[in-house]
Design an enzyme around this catalytic site. Structure first.
Site, PDB file in Angstrom:
ATOM      1  N   CYS A   1       0.815  -1.207   0.000  1.00  0.00           N
ATOM      2  CA  CYS A   1       0.000   0.000   0.000  1.00  0.00           C
ATOM      3  C   CYS A   1       0.857   1.270   0.000  1.00  0.00           C
ATOM      4  CB  CYS A   1      -0.948   0.071   1.184  1.00  0.00           C
ATOM      5  SG  CYS A   1      -2.087  -1.297   1.280  1.00  0.00           S
TER       6      CYS A   1
ATOM      7  N   ARG B   1       4.208   0.000  -4.776  1.00  0.00           N
ATOM      8  CA  ARG B   1       3.986  -0.580  -3.450  1.00  0.00           C
ATOM      9  C   ARG B   1       2.771  -1.502  -3.409  1.00  0.00           C
ATOM     10  NH1 ARG B   1       6.927   2.291   0.447  1.00  0.00           N
ATOM     11  NH2 ARG B   1       5.697   1.307   2.046  1.00  0.00           N
TER      12      ARG B   1
ATOM     13  N   TRP C   1      -2.405  -2.958  -1.731  1.00  0.00           N
ATOM     14  CA  TRP C   1      -2.017  -4.369  -1.869  1.00  0.00           C
ATOM     15  C   TRP C   1      -2.935  -5.102  -0.895  1.00  0.00           C
ATOM     16  CZ3 TRP C   1       0.040  -8.321   1.215  1.00  0.00           C
ATOM     17  CH2 TRP C   1       0.567  -9.409   0.521  1.00  0.00           C
TER      18      TRP C   1
ATOM     19  N   ASN D   1      -2.324   1.511   5.580  1.00  0.00           N
ATOM     20  CA  ASN D   1      -1.356   0.498   5.160  1.00  0.00           C
ATOM     21  C   ASN D   1      -1.058  -0.356   6.381  1.00  0.00           C
ATOM     22  OD1 ASN D   1       0.804  -0.962   4.138  1.00  0.00           O
ATOM     23  ND2 ASN D   1       2.271   0.720   4.384  1.00  0.00           N
ATOM     24  N   GLY D   2      -1.146  -1.685   6.237  1.00  0.00           N
ATOM     25  CA  GLY D   2      -0.858  -2.565   7.378  1.00  0.00           C
ATOM     26  C   GLY D   2      -2.036  -3.482   7.655  1.00  0.00           C
TER      27      GLY D   2
ATOM     28  N   GLU E   1      18.983 -16.515  -6.503  1.00  0.00           N
ATOM     29  CA  GLU E   1      18.500 -15.194  -6.912  1.00  0.00           C
ATOM     30  C   GLU E   1      17.990 -15.235  -8.361  1.00  0.00           C
ATOM     31  OE1 GLU E   1      17.628 -12.641  -5.505  1.00  0.00           O
ATOM     32  OE2 GLU E   1      17.775 -10.993  -6.933  1.00  0.00           O
TER      33      GLU E   1
ATOM     34  N   LYS F   1      14.151 -14.336  -9.436  1.00  0.00           N
ATOM     35  CA  LYS F   1      13.827 -13.310 -10.437  1.00  0.00           C
ATOM     36  C   LYS F   1      12.895 -13.889 -11.503  1.00  0.00           C
ATOM     37  CE  LYS F   1      15.042  -9.913  -8.881  1.00  0.00           C
ATOM     38  NZ  LYS F   1      15.437 -10.193  -7.605  1.00  0.00           N
TER      39      LYS F   1
ATOM     40  N   GLU G   1       9.288 -14.481 -10.082  1.00  0.00           N
ATOM     41  CA  GLU G   1       8.461 -13.302  -9.813  1.00  0.00           C
ATOM     42  C   GLU G   1       8.167 -12.494 -11.073  1.00  0.00           C
ATOM     43  OE1 GLU G   1      10.219 -10.654  -6.917  1.00  0.00           O
ATOM     44  OE2 GLU G   1      12.188 -10.836  -7.811  1.00  0.00           O
TER      45      GLU G   1
ATOM     46  N   HIS H   1      21.241 -35.743  -5.136  1.00  0.00           N
ATOM     47  CA  HIS H   1      20.504 -36.252  -3.968  1.00  0.00           C
ATOM     48  C   HIS H   1      18.991 -36.113  -4.153  1.00  0.00           C
ATOM     49  CE1 HIS H   1      24.261 -36.775  -1.902  1.00  0.00           C
ATOM     50  NE2 HIS H   1      24.602 -35.543  -2.240  1.00  0.00           N
TER      51      HIS H   1
ATOM     52  N   LYS I   1       6.355  -3.862  -3.500  1.00  0.00           N
ATOM     53  CA  LYS I   1       7.764  -3.578  -3.289  1.00  0.00           C
ATOM     54  C   LYS I   1       8.171  -3.689  -1.825  1.00  0.00           C
ATOM     55  CE  LYS I   1      11.786  -2.015  -4.679  1.00  0.00           C
ATOM     56  NZ  LYS I   1      12.621  -3.032  -5.346  1.00  0.00           N
TER      57      LYS I   1
HETATM   58  C1  F6R Z   1      12.701  -9.787  -4.941  1.00  0.00           C
HETATM   59  C2  F6R Z   1      12.453  -8.800  -3.925  1.00  0.00           C
HETATM   60  C3  F6R Z   1      12.015  -9.252  -2.579  1.00  0.00           C
HETATM   61  C4  F6R Z   1      12.687  -8.408  -1.492  1.00  0.00           C
HETATM   62  C5  F6R Z   1      12.164  -8.791  -0.100  1.00  0.00           C
HETATM   63  C6  F6R Z   1      12.853  -7.994   0.997  1.00  0.00           C
HETATM   64  O1  F6R Z   1      13.094  -9.196  -6.128  1.00  0.00           O
HETATM   65  O2  F6R Z   1      12.574  -7.642  -4.174  1.00  0.00           O
HETATM   66  O3  F6R Z   1      12.283 -10.606  -2.386  1.00  0.00           O
HETATM   67  O4  F6R Z   1      14.062  -8.599  -1.567  1.00  0.00           O
HETATM   68  O5  F6R Z   1      10.793  -8.574  -0.038  1.00  0.00           O
HETATM   69  O6  F6R Z   1      12.659  -6.633   0.817  1.00  0.00           O
HETATM   70  P1  F6R Z   1      13.551  -5.569   1.569  1.00  0.00           P
HETATM   71  O7  F6R Z   1      14.950  -5.683   1.028  1.00  0.00           O
HETATM   72  O8  F6R Z   1      12.930  -4.241   1.275  1.00  0.00           O
HETATM   73  O9  F6R Z   1      13.518  -5.917   3.024  1.00  0.00           O
END
Ligand code: F6R
Length: 629
Positions: free
Chosen positions: A2, A27, A78, A104-105, A498, A502, A505, A521, A624
């Site tokens: 949010c 967000r 969100w 938000n929350g 990682e 990527k 997502e 394994h 985000k």
């Molecule tokens: C993936 C991504 C998320 C964040 C995670 C932690 O691309 O962006 O996995 O890394 O939500 O977010 P922060 O770093 O803001 O605590």
């Protein structure tokens, strides 16, 4: 989760809110809404789906100014409680239609409060937890005046009512409220969710982050835990939930509006991938002395504190967790201190053994991730010292930690982390070298040699980015692949994780990362003819035998029909006979390799998602900044 913007001033609150929401949409983008107070009226507009839907709704309104007024607020959601529908979109209003609330929350005790309100005759229209706040405010404003214990506190009735409501709420919340009869004020409150103030000339802003108002003012103020802020044209008054005035830190935002814009790229993610050399250089700047020592200037722990450490814990989520896994290899190798890396969401639920000589490193781009914040609080309760690695000035995690090392990557708007991952890895390497330096486990000339090589990394990142066309082509070719596996060893293993994250997502594809040695394994059963397998190969000059072992692992999957895509450094010819495709990266020190080997994987995921016609800046279901547990 949010995005929130509140405004009071002389400009159109509708325009300011829309502009702010465009910057905050990363967000959350399940729905959006706006409320404006003007000419004795409170008008609201809300729509499910992306902000474009709300803009369309407003454009269809035949009035020349559909929401007149210079006091208002906007919200991009969100969804948590209640699906992403028009009815659940914020703002929510009370029975009288005078009070509008955005949030938000998660309000954890909302069911109880809702039952109480309904028993008192209130009709709640949505399934959200937020709506109870509008009705509770209605009750408070209709009731007795504020029994604030501090008679010196001069408060607007709306702020006083919000304080009384906040005292009844459990959970995490940023709330912003406007009232039809009080156009002179916008009121906000926060607990465990972000809220910053923008201080303009004759105008004030409340927002989830500074990007929402950066085009208007770069003067900002933090809002602390359990505080209420009353924003007026001529400034703000901040109190705690009991009404006691508090003085908060003001700061100047050192990047401008253009940093939060696409700068000619079709997507923020593409821009942010290309900003990585600068992001890395900015994170290292000022921290490597000409004499080859590490200088950590802004942390508030002394060198002695670092000498006293006998164990390191790293807590983080998602991409930041992968940066932490890389840090473990470096910290244990350089310092000989045990280092554990833990997903922040699990940390406090398994009784980790911590004491005052434990250093906990909390890594978070946003500085607002609630899982990480709660892990930080838990660690401090156990007397451990907490060092935050964070990209967002003024955010909660640095404030709740003993010390902070900022990554200076600039704003990251694309929901998938790219440049801030590189910044986090660099910051972790700095902390590892610093620990080794102050504890005397590396000689000064050894630290100096690493410093010299770290200083060259931004240029190597630049060179790597310049040669990624082959992986782009490959990604387009693999647009219809059903799944992709990522393998790595040593620091290449977190890079593989990682790469898989990527791809999941961004391209919504099944993707898994494994340590290459673990394959036999179990996961090798997944290999079938044509399955793309990306392998992050360690340098042949690195750990003895490791390179040979991964070459064997590549042969094992190829023998079972996999299509092997190998990320290998220049000059590594040993991989060629077993690779269907080789993507070259420049030679680096083994522990610094993730700073270059991650890049082809970011580009692979981004290009494949684009080839599938997906929005790489706003992948489905994600947000985000994850401010709920
Ligand atoms: C993936 C991504 C998320 C964040 C995670 C932690 O691309 O962006 O996995 O890394 O939500 O977010 P922060 O770093 O803001 O605590």
């Amino acid at each position: 989760m949010c995005g929130i913007i509140g405004y009071v001033g002389d400009q159109s609150a509708l325009d300011i809110s829309l502009q702010g929401l465009r910057r905050l949409e990363y967000r959350g983008y399940d729905s959006s809404g706006i409320a404006v107070v003007g000419a004795g009226e409170l008008r609201t507009a809300r729509r499910a789906g992306k902000l474009a839907n709300l803009e369309k709704l407003l454009a269809e309104n035949p009035e020349p100014d559909p929401m007149p007024g210079t006091t208002g607020m906007g919200h991009t959601r969100w969804a948590t409680h209640g699906g992403p529908t028009d009815v659940n979109a914020h703002p929510h209003i009370d029975c009288t239609g005078a009070i509008a609330v955005i949030h938000n929350g998660i309000i954890e005790n909302f069911a109880l409060l809702r039952a109480e309100l309904e028993a008192g005759g209130h009709e709640l229209a949505s399934e959200t937890d937020t709506e109870v706040v509008a009705h509770l405010l209605e009750v408070e404003l209709a009731g007795d005046p504020d029994p604030d214990p501090d008679p010196a506190a001069v408060s607007h009735p709306l702020a006083a009512a919000l304080r009384r409501v906040c005292r009844r709420l459990a959970g995490a919340f940023t709330l912003v409220v406007v009232h039809r009869d009080f156009p002179e004020v916008v009121v906000g409150a926060r607990r465990n969710s972000p809220l910053v103030v923008g201080l303009g000339e004759g105008e004030s802003f409340l927002a989830s982050d500074v990007s929402a108002f950066i085009a208007h003012t770069r003067e900002a103020m933090e809002i602390g835990q359990d505080q209420v802020v009353e924003a007026r044209r001529d400034g703000v008054i901040v109190t705690d939930f009991e009404g006691r005035p508090v003085q908060n830190r003001r700061y100047h935002v050192d990047w401008d509006a253009s940093a939060a814009e696409k700068g000619g790229y079709p997507y923020f993610m593409l821009k942010e991938i290309n900003e990585q050399p600068t992001a890395l250089a900015d994170t290292l700047r000022g921290r490597l002395s000409p004499q080859g020592a590490i200088v950590l200037d802004e942390e508030r722990l002394s060198a002695q504190d670092f000498r006293d450490v006998d164990k390191v814990f790293i807590v983080a989520c998602g991409t930041a967790y992968h940066a932490g896994l890389i840090a473990k290899y470096a910290i244990e190798h350089w310092t000989r201190l045990p280092c554990e890396v833990e997903m922040a969401s699990e940390f406090r639920y398994r009784d980790p053994v911590l004491d005052r000589s434990t250093l906990v490193i909390a890594i978070s781009q946003s500085g607002e991730t609630l899982d990480t914040l709660m892990a930080v609080k838990h660690a401090r309760e156990q007397k451990a010292r907490v060092l935050a690695i964070c990209n967002t000035n003024g955010s909660t995690i640095p404030r709740e930690s003993d010390a902070v090392l900022y990554t200076h990557c600039g704003p990251e708007v694309g929901v998938a982390s790219t440049k801030t991952f590189l910044g986090q890895v660099a910051a972790c390497l700095l902390v590892g070298l610093y620990l080794a330096q102050v504890r005397g486990v590396l000689y000064g000339d050894e630290v100096a040699a690493y410093v010299e090589r770290l200083q060259r990394m931004p240029e190597l990142v630049e060179r790597t980015l310049g040669r990624l066309e082959p992986i782009r082509e490959l990604a387009r070719e693999l647009v219809d692949a059903k799944a992709v596996l990522f393998l790595g060893r040593h620091v290449g293993y977190p890079v593989a994780l990682e790469g898989a994250l990527k791809l999941k997502e961004l391209a919504y594809m099944h993707a898994e990362g494994f340590p290459a040695g673990e394959l036999k394994h179990g996961p090798i059963a997944l290999i079938e003819p044509g399955l793309p397998v990306l392998v992050v190969v360690p340098s042949p000059r690195g750990r003895a035998n490791l390179h040979d072992k991964i070459v064997s692992n590549i042969q094992e999957v190829r023998a079972r029909g996999a299509r092997t895509i190998v990320i290998a450094e220049d000059g590594d010819v040993a991989v060629e006979p077993y690779a269907d495709h080789v993507i070259r990266v420049p030679e680096t020190t083994s522990l610094f390799a993730p700073l270059v080997t991650t890049l082809p994987l970011q580009v692979f995921a981004c290009e494949l998602a684009l080839a599938r016609g997906l929005d790489v800046d706003q992948p489905r279901n994600l947000a985000k900044s994850v401010t709920v547990e």
